[in-house]
Design a protein around this motif. Structure first.
Motif, PDB file in Angstrom:
ATOM      1  N   PRO A  51      14.283  -1.487 -26.752  1.00 24.32           N
ATOM      2  CA  PRO A  51      15.171  -0.279 -27.079  1.00 24.32           C
ATOM      3  C   PRO A  51      16.522  -0.722 -27.667  1.00 24.32           C
ATOM      4  CG  PRO A  51      15.530  -1.308 -24.750  1.00 24.32           C
ATOM      5  CD  PRO A  51      14.357  -1.984 -25.536  1.00 24.32           C
ATOM      6  N   ARG A  52      17.019   0.651 -28.518  1.00 23.61           N
ATOM      7  CA  ARG A  52      18.098   0.434 -29.173  1.00 23.61           C
ATOM      8  C   ARG A  52      19.515   0.890 -28.515  1.00 23.61           C
ATOM      9  NH1 ARG A  52      18.652   3.971 -32.830  1.00 23.61           N
ATOM     10  NH2 ARG A  52      17.452   5.542 -31.885  1.00 23.61           N
ATOM     11  N   LEU A  53      19.269   1.882 -27.714  1.00 23.23           N
ATOM     12  CA  LEU A  53      20.415   2.696 -27.063  1.00 23.23           C
ATOM     13  C   LEU A  53      20.752   1.993 -25.719  1.00 23.23           C
ATOM     14  CD1 LEU A  53      20.004   6.257 -28.037  1.00 23.23           C
ATOM     15  CD2 LEU A  53      21.791   4.633 -29.026  1.00 23.23           C
ATOM     16  N   ILE A  54      19.833   1.864 -24.820  1.00 25.32           N
ATOM     17  CA  ILE A  54      19.970   1.632 -23.370  1.00 25.32           C
ATOM     18  C   ILE A  54      19.433   0.262 -23.343  1.00 25.32           C
ATOM     19  CG2 ILE A  54      19.576   1.948 -20.999  1.00 25.32           C
ATOM     20  CD1 ILE A  54      19.356   5.087 -21.791  1.00 25.32           C
ATOM     21  N   LYS A  55      20.083  -0.736 -23.260  1.00 28.33           N
ATOM     22  CA  LYS A  55      19.613  -2.356 -23.225  1.00 28.33           C
ATOM     23  C   LYS A  55      19.661  -2.637 -21.724  1.00 28.33           C
ATOM     24  CE  LYS A  55      19.086  -3.614 -27.566  1.00 28.33           C
ATOM     25  NZ  LYS A  55      18.189  -4.241 -28.134  1.00 28.33           N
ATOM     26  N   THR A  56      18.772  -3.426 -21.213  1.00 26.79           N
ATOM     27  CA  THR A  56      18.699  -4.173 -20.067  1.00 26.79           C
ATOM     28  C   THR A  56      19.471  -5.636 -20.183  1.00 26.79           C
ATOM     29  OG1 THR A  56      16.809  -3.107 -19.282  1.00 26.79           O
ATOM     30  CG2 THR A  56      17.346  -5.001 -18.028  1.00 26.79           C
ATOM     31  N   ILE A  57      20.051  -5.979 -19.439  1.00 25.68           N
ATOM     32  CA  ILE A  57      20.633  -7.452 -19.497  1.00 25.68           C
ATOM     33  C   ILE A  57      20.320  -8.106 -18.377  1.00 25.68           C
ATOM     34  CG2 ILE A  57      23.001  -8.914 -19.789  1.00 25.68           C
ATOM     35  CD1 ILE A  57      22.196  -6.962 -21.905  1.00 25.68           C
ATOM     36  N   TYR A  58      19.221  -8.782 -18.282  1.00 29.28           N
ATOM     37  CA  TYR A  58      18.436  -9.360 -17.313  1.00 29.28           C
ATOM     38  C   TYR A  58      19.579 -10.052 -16.340  1.00 29.28           C
ATOM     39  CZ  TYR A  58      14.235  -7.424 -19.155  1.00 29.28           C
ATOM     40  OH  TYR A  58      13.103  -6.601 -19.837  1.00 29.28           O
ATOM     41  N   GLY A  59      19.447  -9.646 -15.141  1.00 33.84           N
ATOM     42  CA  GLY A  59      20.135 -10.212 -14.200  1.00 33.84           C
ATOM     43  C   GLY A  59      21.598  -9.903 -13.869  1.00 33.84           C
TER      44      GLY A  59
END
Length: 233
Positions: free
Chosen positions: A213-221
């Motif tokens: 995804p370009r807009l809503i990024k998941t930053i794991y943890g």
């Protein structure tokens, strides 16, 4: 400005009376219904700000009604149910409910949850009713996303809460705890699952590649971050 309207859909008269009294004492207007048919008829002329919905209705599946309200209504939807299993809560939130309260409950808790939903939806912190970003326009007054060609895609009240939160805090990492505090949901597995589902649906509506995804990024943890410049009006 008139007081916010809260509808109460529950087939137990004692529950309707208890909730109605508590909410009216807190300054809200209320309308009570025992059956989904009566409630849906009233929606043709009434525009509630918050809908309290019991799942165990005599004439309609409560979950299907919740899903319809989430997609078609501008109201916040709070389930009030005796079904307290985690899977019941997850399902209700997955279908678009903003919150889930398990019976038995304290009326004051319901009043607090209603206030939390209205603060998030209409509070002074809101940046505006229209946000432009990355070729998209989010219309929070009518719950639609408009692309560069003018085609519109509807989003639910619950999805709109999350989208607004991201758009009001662009390029800022938001942890699950911060999202929970901002949206006023009950902490726990069901709330975390509901946020994941709402983010996934927003990515689909924004035509994001789920793997990159370009807009809503998941930053794991750590949480989520919205990467985009936003202009409010």
């Amino acid at each position: 400005m008139s007081a916010p309207l809260v509808t109460i859909l529950d087939d137990e008269p004692a529950v309707r009376d208890m909730l109605g009294a508590a909410l009216e004492e807190a300054g809200f207007r209320t309308m009570g219904f025992a059956r989904a048919r009566e409630f849906e008829a009233a929606l043709r002329s009434a525009a509630p700000d918050v809908c309290l919905v019991d799942l165990g209705l005599p004439d309609r599946d409560g979950l299907s009604l919740v899903h319809r309200l989430a997609l078609e209504s501008g109201a916040a939807v709070i389930i009030v149910s005796g079904r307290g299993q985690v899977q019941d809560r997850v399902t209700g939130l997955d279908l678009g409910a903003d919150d889930y309260i398990v019976k038995p409950f304290e009326p004051a808790e319901v009043v607090a949850r209603v206030r939390a939903r209205l603060r998030r939806h209409t509070g002074p912190e809101a940046g505006g009713e229209t946000a432009r970003f990355a070729g998209w326009t989010a219309h929070f007054d009518r719950y639609t996303l408009e692309d560069a060609e003018g085609a519109e895609t509807p989003f639910s009240h619950a999805e709109g809460e999350v989208l607004r939160l991201f758009l009001e805090s662009p390029r800022r990492l938001m942890s699950r705890a911060q999202i929970q505090e901002a949206l006023g949901g009950a902490a726990g597995e069901s709330f975390d699952r509901a946020i994941d589902v709402r983010v996934s649906r927003l990515r689909t509506k924004l035509r994001e590649d789920p793997k990159a995804p370009r807009l809503i990024k998941t930053i794991y943890g750590a949480g989520y971050i919205f990467l985009g410049d936003v202009e409010w009006s």
